[in-house]
Scaffold this motif. Structure first.
Motif, PDB file in Angstrom:
ATOM      1  N   LEU A   1       9.005  -2.355 -10.093  1.00 63.71           N
ATOM      2  CA  LEU A   1      10.164  -2.319  -9.065  1.00 63.71           C
ATOM      3  C   LEU A   1      10.205  -3.653  -8.485  1.00 63.71           C
ATOM      4  CD1 LEU A   1      10.106   1.367  -7.820  1.00 63.71           C
ATOM      5  CD2 LEU A   1      11.704   0.276  -9.282  1.00 63.71           C
ATOM      6  N   ARG A   2       9.108  -4.079  -8.066  1.00 65.41           N
ATOM      7  CA  ARG A   2       9.125  -5.452  -7.250  1.00 65.41           C
ATOM      8  C   ARG A   2       9.816  -6.443  -8.057  1.00 65.41           C
ATOM      9  NH1 ARG A   2       4.143  -7.853  -3.565  1.00 65.41           N
ATOM     10  NH2 ARG A   2       5.171  -9.809  -3.031  1.00 65.41           N
ATOM     11  N   GLN A   3       9.244  -6.478  -9.418  1.00 67.68           N
ATOM     12  CA  GLN A   3       9.766  -7.491 -10.155  1.00 67.68           C
ATOM     13  C   GLN A   3      11.166  -7.518 -10.573  1.00 67.68           C
ATOM     14  OE1 GLN A   3       7.946 -10.396 -10.183  1.00 67.68           O
ATOM     15  NE2 GLN A   3       6.544  -9.234  -8.946  1.00 67.68           N
ATOM     16  N   LEU A   4      11.620  -6.283 -10.635  1.00 65.24           N
ATOM     17  CA  LEU A   4      13.112  -5.996 -11.137  1.00 65.24           C
ATOM     18  C   LEU A   4      13.920  -6.570  -9.894  1.00 65.24           C
ATOM     19  CD1 LEU A   4      12.736  -2.565 -12.836  1.00 65.24           C
ATOM     20  CD2 LEU A   4      13.622  -4.679 -14.034  1.00 65.24           C
ATOM     21  N   ILE A   5      13.532  -6.287  -8.630  1.00 61.47           N
ATOM     22  CA  ILE A   5      14.282  -6.813  -7.450  1.00 61.47           C
ATOM     23  C   ILE A   5      14.355  -8.162  -7.358  1.00 61.47           C
ATOM     24  CG2 ILE A   5      14.351  -6.401  -5.125  1.00 61.47           C
ATOM     25  CD1 ILE A   5      13.415  -3.692  -4.934  1.00 61.47           C
ATOM     26  N   VAL A   6      13.106  -8.723  -7.681  1.00 61.51           N
ATOM     27  CA  VAL A   6      12.982 -10.293  -7.561  1.00 61.51           C
ATOM     28  C   VAL A   6      14.032 -11.011  -8.755  1.00 61.51           C
ATOM     29  CG1 VAL A   6      11.449 -12.229  -8.018  1.00 61.51           C
ATOM     30  CG2 VAL A   6      10.676 -10.375  -6.570  1.00 61.51           C
TER      31      VAL A   6
ATOM     32  N   LYS B   1       0.723  -1.388   0.181  1.00 64.65           N
ATOM     33  CA  LYS B   1       0.034   0.308   0.068  1.00 64.65           C
ATOM     34  C   LYS B   1       0.823   1.372  -0.022  1.00 64.65           C
ATOM     35  CE  LYS B   1      -3.688   2.715   0.303  1.00 64.65           C
ATOM     36  NZ  LYS B   1      -4.537   2.719  -1.050  1.00 64.65           N
ATOM     37  N   ILE B   2       2.003   1.175   0.562  1.00 61.97           N
ATOM     38  CA  ILE B   2       2.940   2.630   0.773  1.00 61.97           C
ATOM     39  C   ILE B   2       3.591   2.645  -0.510  1.00 61.97           C
ATOM     40  CG2 ILE B   2       4.929   3.349   1.774  1.00 61.97           C
ATOM     41  CD1 ILE B   2       4.072   2.157   4.545  1.00 61.97           C
ATOM     42  N   ILE B   3       3.962   1.509  -0.998  1.00 59.66           N
ATOM     43  CA  ILE B   3       4.626   1.734  -2.461  1.00 59.66           C
ATOM     44  C   ILE B   3       3.845   2.209  -3.393  1.00 59.66           C
ATOM     45  CG2 ILE B   3       5.784   0.241  -4.328  1.00 59.66           C
ATOM     46  CD1 ILE B   3       6.599  -1.736  -1.959  1.00 59.66           C
ATOM     47  N   VAL B   4       2.424   1.693  -3.553  1.00 58.26           N
ATOM     48  CA  VAL B   4       1.716   2.280  -4.656  1.00 58.26           C
ATOM     49  C   VAL B   4       1.129   3.640  -4.251  1.00 58.26           C
ATOM     50  CG1 VAL B   4      -0.652   1.896  -5.566  1.00 58.26           C
ATOM     51  CG2 VAL B   4       0.628  -0.159  -5.085  1.00 58.26           C
ATOM     52  N   GLY B   5       1.062   3.854  -3.122  1.00 58.78           N
ATOM     53  CA  GLY B   5       0.915   5.368  -2.824  1.00 58.78           C
ATOM     54  C   GLY B   5       2.190   6.552  -3.106  1.00 58.78           C
ATOM     55  N   GLU B   6       3.244   5.883  -2.903  1.00 62.50           N
ATOM     56  CA  GLU B   6       4.526   6.662  -3.257  1.00 62.50           C
ATOM     57  C   GLU B   6       4.875   6.616  -5.025  1.00 62.50           C
ATOM     58  OE1 GLU B   6       6.430   8.471  -1.747  1.00 62.50           O
ATOM     59  OE2 GLU B   6       6.113   7.973   0.630  1.00 62.50           O
ATOM     60  N   ALA B   7       4.861   5.708  -5.503  1.00 60.94           N
ATOM     61  CA  ALA B   7       5.101   5.593  -6.973  1.00 60.94           C
ATOM     62  C   ALA B   7       4.114   5.035  -8.055  1.00 60.94           C
ATOM     63  CB  ALA B   7       6.078   4.232  -7.085  1.00 60.94           C
ATOM     64  N   GLY B   8       2.847   4.534  -7.572  1.00 66.38           N
ATOM     65  CA  GLY B   8       2.010   4.452  -8.263  1.00 66.38           C
ATOM     66  C   GLY B   8       1.730   2.962  -8.706  1.00 66.38           C
ATOM     67  N   ALA B   9       0.647   2.642  -9.338  1.00 71.25           N
ATOM     68  CA  ALA B   9       0.496   0.870  -9.372  1.00 71.25           C
ATOM     69  C   ALA B   9       1.323   0.474 -10.220  1.00 71.25           C
ATOM     70  CB  ALA B   9      -1.125   0.646  -9.838  1.00 71.25           C
ATOM     71  N   LEU B  10       1.476   0.993 -11.589  1.00 69.31           N
ATOM     72  CA  LEU B  10       2.433   0.369 -12.613  1.00 69.31           C
ATOM     73  C   LEU B  10       3.936   0.238 -12.187  1.00 69.31           C
ATOM     74  CD1 LEU B  10       0.978   1.505 -16.033  1.00 69.31           C
ATOM     75  CD2 LEU B  10       1.080  -0.820 -15.079  1.00 69.31           C
ATOM     76  N   PRO B  11       4.501   1.446 -11.806  1.00 62.95           N
ATOM     77  CA  PRO B  11       5.934   1.512 -11.371  1.00 62.95           C
ATOM     78  C   PRO B  11       6.259   0.484 -10.075  1.00 62.95           C
ATOM     79  CG  PRO B  11       5.310   3.690 -11.752  1.00 62.95           C
ATOM     80  CD  PRO B  11       3.858   2.829 -11.667  1.00 62.95           C
TER      81      PRO B  11
ATOM     82  N   PHE C   1      11.853   2.700  -1.480  1.00 63.11           N
ATOM     83  CA  PHE C   1      12.836   1.736  -2.031  1.00 63.11           C
ATOM     84  C   PHE C   1      13.021   0.527  -1.094  1.00 63.11           C
ATOM     85  CE2 PHE C   1      14.151   4.904  -4.927  1.00 63.11           C
ATOM     86  CZ  PHE C   1      14.007   4.387  -6.063  1.00 63.11           C
ATOM     87  N   GLY C   2      12.923   0.891   0.415  1.00 67.29           N
ATOM     88  CA  GLY C   2      12.941  -0.124   1.527  1.00 67.29           C
ATOM     89  C   GLY C   2      11.608  -0.756   1.578  1.00 67.29           C
ATOM     90  N   TRP C   3      10.529  -0.304   1.242  1.00 68.44           N
ATOM     91  CA  TRP C   3       9.179  -0.980   1.397  1.00 68.44           C
ATOM     92  C   TRP C   3       9.115  -1.908   0.296  1.00 68.44           C
ATOM     93  CZ3 TRP C   3       6.837  -1.516   5.525  1.00 68.44           C
ATOM     94  CH2 TRP C   3       6.642  -0.737   6.566  1.00 68.44           C
ATOM     95  N   VAL C   4       9.777  -1.584  -1.062  1.00 67.05           N
ATOM     96  CA  VAL C   4       9.517  -2.461  -2.161  1.00 67.05           C
ATOM     97  C   VAL C   4      10.623  -3.444  -2.051  1.00 67.05           C
ATOM     98  CG1 VAL C   4      11.325  -1.275  -3.599  1.00 67.05           C
ATOM     99  CG2 VAL C   4       9.201  -2.409  -4.729  1.00 67.05           C
ATOM    100  N   ALA C   5      11.681  -3.428  -1.564  1.00 65.92           N
ATOM    101  CA  ALA C   5      12.792  -4.432  -1.216  1.00 65.92           C
ATOM    102  C   ALA C   5      11.981  -5.301  -0.115  1.00 65.92           C
ATOM    103  CB  ALA C   5      13.943  -3.778  -0.571  1.00 65.92           C
ATOM    104  N   TYR C   6      11.340  -4.814   0.719  1.00 67.03           N
ATOM    105  CA  TYR C   6      10.607  -5.866   1.705  1.00 67.03           C
ATOM    106  C   TYR C   6       9.480  -6.661   0.967  1.00 67.03           C
ATOM    107  CZ  TYR C   6       7.582  -7.633   5.444  1.00 67.03           C
ATOM    108  OH  TYR C   6       6.801  -8.404   5.810  1.00 67.03           O
TER     109      TYR C   6
END
Length: 306
Positions: free
Chosen positions: A45-50, A31-41, A213-218
């Motif tokens: 980002l999540r898949q790029l880190i994976v 929820k925090i990531i989507v609020g900061e970056a938007g749904a698509l980004p 970025f910390g939340w998306v890494a989580y």
């Protein structure tokens, strides 16, 4: 070769509890990531880190590439896009956590329709309970405000269910190899989708705060890789029927975490609907585990939902 069921030790229990909380708190991160970056980004980002983390395990698996690429596109792109979309349009994410439980009954319904599996009255009752519990949310004044997000979450659950059918053909493929292909196919799909669908959001990624970025890494590392890795490790050591009950409390953790973090209301009708849905999911999951019985060593590592 099948093994006899072994009792859970302190380490197994600790890993299972950590897995529950890793998945349960993930709704806050998303929820925090989507609020900061938007749904698509955020999905990109999540898949790029994976992909980056699991890149050493990315390899060609002869005879399985169609299933791997199909599963990767569904789970790495379509599923996470729908999840991010639902979080972007909803405020009460606790309602979404309850609706997200539809993946289990949906997967069983698809198995009956597509694979012609036969199920008995207990699992049918579980499906009815799960669907009824989510349907109750529509009549709740607070959760009813999130009907759009609930419908998108139901779509995400249906996508997950189709992916689960494909994943059945990946028995014996190491879980980190599967996860690597999810990251690879998700990245291949989400990068151009973000460039086309949200170019401003893509351009703004370098300006995101470090906390984002910390939340998306989580979400990518703790929830996706470590959480599912823990599940695979547990399934290698114990029968499915022993481990499945540990996954059932996850939505309870998600709802409680969302209420505590975001201050979203949890009404009596939401609690009732959530309880009914979780009971239904529990019946389906436990009965399915008993029907499947012990699973071969090579199979266990790959029977993990994304």
């Amino acid at each position: 070769m099948n093994r006899l069921r072994t009792p859970l030790g302190p380490l197994d229990t600790a890993v299972a509890v950590a897995m529950i909380f890793a998945w349960g708190f993930n709704i806050i991160a998303m929820k925090i990531i989507v609020g900061e970056a938007g749904a698509l980004p955020s999905a990109m980002l999540r898949q790029l880190i994976v992909l980056v983390v699991c890149l050493p395990f990315l390899r060609i698996v002869p005879g399985r590439m169609l299933a791997l690429t199909g599963f990767g596109l569904l789970s790495g792109a379509c599923f996470y896009l729908a999840v991010s979309w639902s979080l972007a349009v909803a405020d009460n994410v606790g309602a979404l956590a309850i609706a997200g439980q539809l993946g289990v009954p949906f997967s069983l319904i698809l198995a009956v329709l597509i694979l012609k599996e036969r199920i008995h009255w207990r699992r049918i009752m579980g499906i009815i309970l799960a669907l009824s519990g989510v349907a109750l949310l529509v009549f709740d004044p607070e959760a009813g405000k999130e009907i759009y997000g609930i419908l998108v979450t139901a779509l995400a659950s249906l996508i997950w269910a189709f992916g689960a059918l494909i994943q059945r053909g990946l028995n014996g493929v190491p879980v980190l190899t599967i996860t690597a292909w999810v990251g690879a196919m998700g990245s291949l799909a989400m990068v151009p989708a973000t460039l086309i669908g949200d170019p401003a959001g893509f351009a703004a990624i370098p300006d995101l705060p470090l906390s984002a970025f910390g939340w998306v890494a989580y979400a990518a590392v703790v929830s996706t890789i470590l959480g599912h890795g823990a599940m695979a490790w547990l399934l290698q050591r114990h029968d499915v029927s022993v481990i499945v009950p540990f996954t059932i409390p996850t939505p309870v953790v998600s709802v409680a975490a969302a209420a505590a973090w975001f201050g979203t209301p949890v009404t009596p009708l939401m609690m009732l609907g959530g309880f009914i849905a979780i009971v239904g999911v529990g019946i389906v999951a436990l009965r399915t585990a008993k029907v499947d019985g012990p699973v071969p060593e090579a199979t266990k590592a790959s029977n993990v939902p994304d």
